[in-house]
Scaffold this active site. Sequence first.
Site, PDB file in Angstrom:
ATOM      1  N   LEU A  36      54.117  57.768  75.912  1.00 12.28           N
ATOM      2  CA  LEU A  36      55.302  58.499  75.443  1.00 12.28           C
ATOM      3  C   LEU A  36      56.184  58.938  76.616  1.00 12.28           C
ATOM      4  N   ASP A  60      48.148  56.962  79.646  1.00 12.50           N
ATOM      5  CA  ASP A  60      49.027  56.342  80.638  1.00 12.50           C
ATOM      6  C   ASP A  60      48.275  55.176  81.273  1.00 12.50           C
ATOM      7  N   ALA A  83      53.495  47.822  77.016  1.00 14.06           N
ATOM      8  CA  ALA A  83      53.903  49.028  77.753  1.00 14.06           C
ATOM      9  C   ALA A  83      54.505  48.633  79.090  1.00 14.06           C
ATOM     10  N   THR A 132      59.181  38.824  80.005  1.00 18.37           N
ATOM     11  CA  THR A 132      60.616  38.634  79.841  1.00 18.37           C
ATOM     12  C   THR A 132      61.088  37.331  80.479  1.00 18.37           C
ATOM     13  N   ASP A 133      62.215  36.817  79.996  1.00 19.54           N
ATOM     14  CA  ASP A 133      62.797  35.617  80.629  1.00 19.54           C
ATOM     15  C   ASP A 133      63.376  35.942  82.011  1.00 19.54           C
ATOM     16  N   GLU A 134      63.521  37.246  82.327  1.00 23.30           N
ATOM     17  CA  GLU A 134      64.161  37.617  83.595  1.00 23.30           C
ATOM     18  C   GLU A 134      63.321  37.204  84.812  1.00 23.30           C
ATOM     19  N   TYR A 157      62.894  45.303  88.405  1.00 22.71           N
ATOM     20  CA  TYR A 157      62.261  45.162  87.082  1.00 22.71           C
ATOM     21  C   TYR A 157      61.649  43.776  86.933  1.00 22.71           C
ATOM     22  N   ALA A 159      60.990  41.527  89.123  1.00 22.61           N
ATOM     23  CA  ALA A 159      59.956  41.231  90.124  1.00 22.61           C
ATOM     24  C   ALA A 159      58.629  41.881  89.728  1.00 22.61           C
ATOM     25  N   SER A 160      58.707  43.091  89.146  1.00 24.16           N
ATOM     26  CA  SER A 160      57.460  43.749  88.733  1.00 24.16           C
ATOM     27  C   SER A 160      56.851  43.028  87.523  1.00 24.16           C
ATOM     28  N   LYS A 161      57.692  42.533  86.620  1.00 29.31           N
ATOM     29  CA  LYS A 161      57.154  41.787  85.469  1.00 29.31           C
ATOM     30  C   LYS A 161      56.579  40.446  85.936  1.00 29.31           C
ATOM     31  N   LYS A 196      70.380  50.717  76.646  1.00 32.15           N
ATOM     32  CA  LYS A 196      70.582  49.270  76.643  1.00 32.15           C
ATOM     33  C   LYS A 196      71.915  48.960  75.970  1.00 32.15           C
ATOM     34  N   LEU A 197      72.467  47.796  76.320  1.00 30.51           N
ATOM     35  CA  LEU A 197      73.859  47.500  75.950  1.00 30.51           C
ATOM     36  C   LEU A 197      74.206  47.775  74.472  1.00 30.51           C
ATOM     37  N   ASP A 287      80.166  46.631  89.130  1.00 30.72           N
ATOM     38  CA  ASP A 287      79.104  45.743  88.646  1.00 30.72           C
ATOM     39  C   ASP A 287      77.718  46.289  89.017  1.00 30.72           C
TER      40      ASP A 287
HETATM   41  P1  NAD Z   1      60.739  50.229  75.839  1.00 30.23           P
HETATM   42  O1  NAD Z   1      61.179  50.774  77.162  1.00 30.23           O
HETATM   43  O2  NAD Z   1      61.561  50.485  74.624  1.00 30.23           O
HETATM   44  O3  NAD Z   1      59.271  50.758  75.498  1.00 30.23           O
HETATM   45  C1  NAD Z   1      58.258  50.816  76.472  1.00 30.23           C
HETATM   46  C2  NAD Z   1      57.098  51.629  75.889  1.00 30.23           C
HETATM   47  O4  NAD Z   1      56.057  51.646  76.887  1.00 30.23           O
HETATM   48  C3  NAD Z   1      57.450  53.073  75.584  1.00 30.23           C
HETATM   49  O5  NAD Z   1      56.912  53.445  74.333  1.00 30.23           O
HETATM   50  C4  NAD Z   1      56.803  53.867  76.712  1.00 30.23           C
HETATM   51  O6  NAD Z   1      56.413  55.181  76.328  1.00 30.23           O
HETATM   52  C5  NAD Z   1      55.597  52.993  77.028  1.00 30.23           C
HETATM   53  N1  NAD Z   1      55.151  53.169  78.413  1.00 30.23           N
HETATM   54  C6  NAD Z   1      55.925  53.142  79.538  1.00 30.23           C
HETATM   55  N2  NAD Z   1      55.161  53.408  80.621  1.00 30.23           N
HETATM   56  C7  NAD Z   1      53.887  53.579  80.168  1.00 30.23           C
HETATM   57  C8  NAD Z   1      52.656  53.870  80.797  1.00 30.23           C
HETATM   58  N3  NAD Z   1      52.582  54.055  82.124  1.00 30.23           N
HETATM   59  N4  NAD Z   1      51.540  53.959  80.037  1.00 30.23           N
HETATM   60  C9  NAD Z   1      51.598  53.778  78.699  1.00 30.23           C
HETATM   61  N5  NAD Z   1      52.753  53.533  78.044  1.00 30.23           N
HETATM   62  C10 NAD Z   1      53.887  53.431  78.766  1.00 30.23           C
HETATM   63  O7  NAD Z   1      60.543  48.663  76.104  1.00 30.23           O
HETATM   64  P2  NAD Z   1      60.818  47.434  75.139  1.00 30.23           P
HETATM   65  O8  NAD Z   1      62.237  47.027  75.268  1.00 30.23           O
HETATM   66  O9  NAD Z   1      60.237  47.707  73.805  1.00 30.23           O
HETATM   67  O10 NAD Z   1      59.949  46.313  75.876  1.00 30.23           O
HETATM   68  C11 NAD Z   1      58.564  46.168  75.569  1.00 30.23           C
HETATM   69  C12 NAD Z   1      58.001  45.025  76.408  1.00 30.23           C
HETATM   70  O11 NAD Z   1      58.705  43.815  76.129  1.00 30.23           O
HETATM   71  C13 NAD Z   1      58.115  45.253  77.914  1.00 30.23           C
HETATM   72  O12 NAD Z   1      56.937  44.774  78.515  1.00 30.23           O
HETATM   73  C14 NAD Z   1      59.316  44.414  78.315  1.00 30.23           C
HETATM   74  O13 NAD Z   1      59.210  43.977  79.654  1.00 30.23           O
HETATM   75  C15 NAD Z   1      59.213  43.260  77.336  1.00 30.23           C
HETATM   76  N6  NAD Z   1      60.490  42.610  76.985  1.00 30.23           N
HETATM   77  C16 NAD Z   1      61.562  43.360  76.583  1.00 30.23           C
HETATM   78  C17 NAD Z   1      62.749  42.704  76.218  1.00 30.23           C
HETATM   79  C18 NAD Z   1      63.933  43.486  75.725  1.00 30.23           C
HETATM   80  O14 NAD Z   1      65.003  42.885  75.499  1.00 30.23           O
HETATM   81  N7  NAD Z   1      63.844  44.773  75.495  1.00 30.23           N
HETATM   82  C19 NAD Z   1      62.825  41.310  76.278  1.00 30.23           C
HETATM   83  C20 NAD Z   1      61.693  40.587  76.696  1.00 30.23           C
HETATM   84  C21 NAD Z   1      60.533  41.240  77.034  1.00 30.23           C
HETATM   85  P1  TYD Z   2      70.844  45.443  79.191  1.00 30.24           P
HETATM   86  O1  TYD Z   2      70.910  45.800  77.751  1.00 30.24           O
HETATM   87  O2  TYD Z   2      70.608  46.516  80.205  1.00 30.24           O
HETATM   88  O3  TYD Z   2      69.749  44.285  79.323  1.00 30.24           O
HETATM   89  P2  TYD Z   2      69.372  43.331  80.605  1.00 30.24           P
HETATM   90  O4  TYD Z   2      69.924  43.919  81.827  1.00 30.24           O
HETATM   91  O5  TYD Z   2      67.883  43.355  80.571  1.00 30.24           O
HETATM   92  O6  TYD Z   2      69.943  41.988  80.266  1.00 30.24           O
HETATM   93  O7  TYD Z   2      72.203  44.722  79.597  1.00 30.24           O
HETATM   94  C1  TYD Z   2      72.675  43.553  78.924  1.00 30.24           C
HETATM   95  C2  TYD Z   2      73.911  43.085  79.654  1.00 30.24           C
HETATM   96  O8  TYD Z   2      74.959  44.063  79.494  1.00 30.24           O
HETATM   97  C3  TYD Z   2      73.716  42.938  81.165  1.00 30.24           C
HETATM   98  O9  TYD Z   2      74.461  41.814  81.622  1.00 30.24           O
HETATM   99  C4  TYD Z   2      74.297  44.216  81.734  1.00 30.24           C
HETATM  100  C5  TYD Z   2      75.423  44.555  80.766  1.00 30.24           C
HETATM  101  N1  TYD Z   2      75.717  45.996  80.577  1.00 30.24           N
HETATM  102  C6  TYD Z   2      77.016  46.468  80.710  1.00 30.24           C
HETATM  103  O10 TYD Z   2      77.975  45.710  80.983  1.00 30.24           O
HETATM  104  N2  TYD Z   2      77.235  47.795  80.529  1.00 30.24           N
HETATM  105  C7  TYD Z   2      76.245  48.670  80.241  1.00 30.24           C
HETATM  106  O11 TYD Z   2      76.500  49.900  80.106  1.00 30.24           O
HETATM  107  C8  TYD Z   2      74.900  48.169  80.099  1.00 30.24           C
HETATM  108  C9  TYD Z   2      73.754  49.087  79.776  1.00 30.24           C
HETATM  109  C10 TYD Z   2      74.681  46.821  80.272  1.00 30.24           C
END
Ligand code: NAD
Ligand code: TYD
Length: 351
Positions: A36, A60, A83, A132-134, A157, A159-161, A196-197, A287
């Site tokens: 959380l 955690d 997580a 992630t695709d990143e 981010y 690089a850590s994934k 997020k956007l 940017d």
């Molecule tokens: P999010 O940030 O919405 O949720 C992350 C969750 O992990 C939260 O509930 C947080 O409380 C929990 N968490 C964080 N640190 C923790 C810790 N140390 N111990 C236990 N719980 C912890 O993330 P999301 O967007 O739902 O992404 C979930 C997963 O999917 C991630 O691994 C992310 O890299 C991957 N992913 C996300 C996207 C995207 O577009 N959001 C796309 C591809 C992959």
């Molecule tokens: P985001 O939702 O942070 O996802 P990611 O960086 O993982 O792709 O951002 C999506 C795209 O939108 C990214 O190219 C960055 C851009 N962006 C903005 O232009 N303005 C914003 O305020 C945010 C959060 C993202």
Amino acid sequence: MKTLIITGGAGFIGSHVVRLFVNKYPDYQIINLDALTYAGNLANLSDIENCPNYRFIKADITNAEAINKIFSENTIDGVIHLAAESHVDRSITDPLSFINTNIIGTVNLLNAAKDAWKGCNFEGKRFYHISTDEVYGSLGDEGFFYETTPYDPKSPYSASKASSDHLVRAYLNTYGLPTIVSNCSNNYGPNQFPEKLIPLFINNIKTKKPLPVYGKGDNIRDWLFVVDHARAIDLIFHQGEIGETYNIGGDNEWTNLDLILKLCEIMDKKLNRASGESKNLITYVKDRAGHDKRYAIDFSKLNAALGWKPSLNFEEGLELTVDWYLNNVDWMENVISGEYEKYYTKQYVNR
Ligand code: NAD
Ligand code: TYD
């Protein structure tokens, strides 16, 4: 009866995965393991929190002792690991949190699973890592990310994934831990934290705040509705092959600017505003450092192997998403005020 741990189940994607598994598999026990953080919100799961096959454990993943204890007190059959620290902008200002949670936290889970499961020689066990695709880096105008694309992460981010993906595969190669990895494109939908956007811009359009477009708005992302990602995770967890990697994507590329204009158009209609009113909120800002230009996923392997494809087109998905945020004003207000975090942390601590 299967007992599964879903980590990060209180977050955006995790909550959709938990809901799908709790509803679809009544004879599984689903443990939502989540620290959380600011991104975790148990209100995302209020509709299923009383289901008999659901349990929440606040923990955690950076705390190895706590994670080992959970594995020794429960017979765990599978882990679906979501997580993570997930926001690129935060990784630029605070990279260490990403190293701790995404790398060390993942290793703690891998160790706990390895130690708990080695007695049965990993029979019937599965460790599924969501990525992630990143990790593949940034594309130019042409081409796609394939499962074979070399890793080239460019933000703290990604690089850590990438590091966590390598470690997951190393645990299969070295210890025989049965692992699977999937790498997905940008998700959107209900319950996404409004940094997020898409949720940020929906909220800013609604409240008539500036829409901060990074750079020229010409970066490209491939968007997938979150429930389609959860469906893919279900399929891969049950039918994917150990040791394989699967790309998941939307076949749905948009420049940020075109996406924002589409969002403004939808919201002008829904809010009964004059056509074109909301796009006046667009504000070009500095940017993002090292901003990846384009992501695009080829998911033909997953389609051919397991028959998965996205179920919604983007217009439908965006409409559903906008409606959800407009109809869930309390959710947004609680998230923004931070009240939910205090409330739920107090309620669930020591449970
Ligand atoms: P999010 O940030 O919405 O949720 C992350 C969750 O992990 C939260 O509930 C947080 O409380 C929990 N968490 C964080 N640190 C923790 C810790 N140390 N111990 C236990 N719980 C912890 O993330 P999301 O967007 O739902 O992404 C979930 C997963 O999917 C991630 O691994 C992310 O890299 C991957 N992913 C996300 C996207 C995207 O577009 N959001 C796309 C591809 C992959
Ligand atoms: P985001 O939702 O942070 O996802 P990611 O960086 O993982 O792709 O951002 C999506 C795209 O939108 C990214 O190219 C960055 C851009 N962006 C903005 O232009 N303005 C914003 O305020 C945010 C959060 C993202």
